[in-house]
Design an enzyme around this catalytic site. Sequence first.
Site, PDB file in Angstrom:
ATOM      1  N   HIS A 196      45.439 -47.266 -33.264  1.00 14.83           N
ATOM      2  CA  HIS A 196      44.381 -48.193 -33.654  1.00 14.83           C
ATOM      3  C   HIS A 196      44.141 -48.066 -35.148  1.00 14.83           C
ATOM      4  CE1 HIS A 196      43.340 -49.134 -29.501  1.00 14.83           C
ATOM      5  NE2 HIS A 196      43.619 -47.858 -29.259  1.00 14.83           N
ATOM      6  N   ASN A 246      63.125 -34.262 -20.304  1.00 13.35           N
ATOM      7  CA  ASN A 246      62.544 -33.275 -19.407  1.00 13.35           C
ATOM      8  C   ASN A 246      61.204 -33.768 -18.872  1.00 13.35           C
ATOM      9  OD1 ASN A 246      62.069 -30.752 -18.089  1.00 13.35           O
ATOM     10  ND2 ASN A 246      63.216 -29.713 -19.707  1.00 13.35           N
TER      11      ASN A 246
END
Length: 185
Positions: free
Chosen positions: A114, A84
């Site tokens: 990270h 969607n």
Amino acid sequence: MAHDDRAKMIPRRTPESAAMSANVKRAMTITAVLNRLTYNDADEVRALFSELIGKKVDDSFLLIPPFYTTGGPDITIGRNVFVNQNCTFYDLGGLDIADDVMIGPNVSLITSGHPVEPSQRRAGVTAKPIVIERNVWIAAGAIIIGGVTVGENSVVAAGSVVTKTVPPNTLVGGNPARIIRSIAD
């Protein structure tokens, strides 16, 4: 991250990091064109998405723009997959979506991040794969992070943040997502 053999680290200022940046630029160029299309442009959306991931998607694949990604080549899409509008796929760690999967609006599948340690946070990018098994429904606004497998026939409730693998035939919800109940026909 160090204990997961599927994890990878891409250090800054390396050839691998430069290739990653080039791929992001490529993906942004393709998605900019894709995001000008509408629901009625399904064939063109499939063609651009195929170009993005580097392999032809099945004619049953349906994506409603807009769509955002940081790559493309690390995405694998099965048959009869519905994505969607306004979804984000960060696929650096690998994103495998099986047949008959439904992905609601505003869903984020994020395979990269990270390091947690402050001194390492800007040292590079970490990545782990996401696997979405057959016949899964990921409801609106859910977030799934790298290292997670969502088991066959499972449902991720709207707004959930999935940080751990979801067993097959299970409804999960919440932040962090927890098992709500088993699903059976």
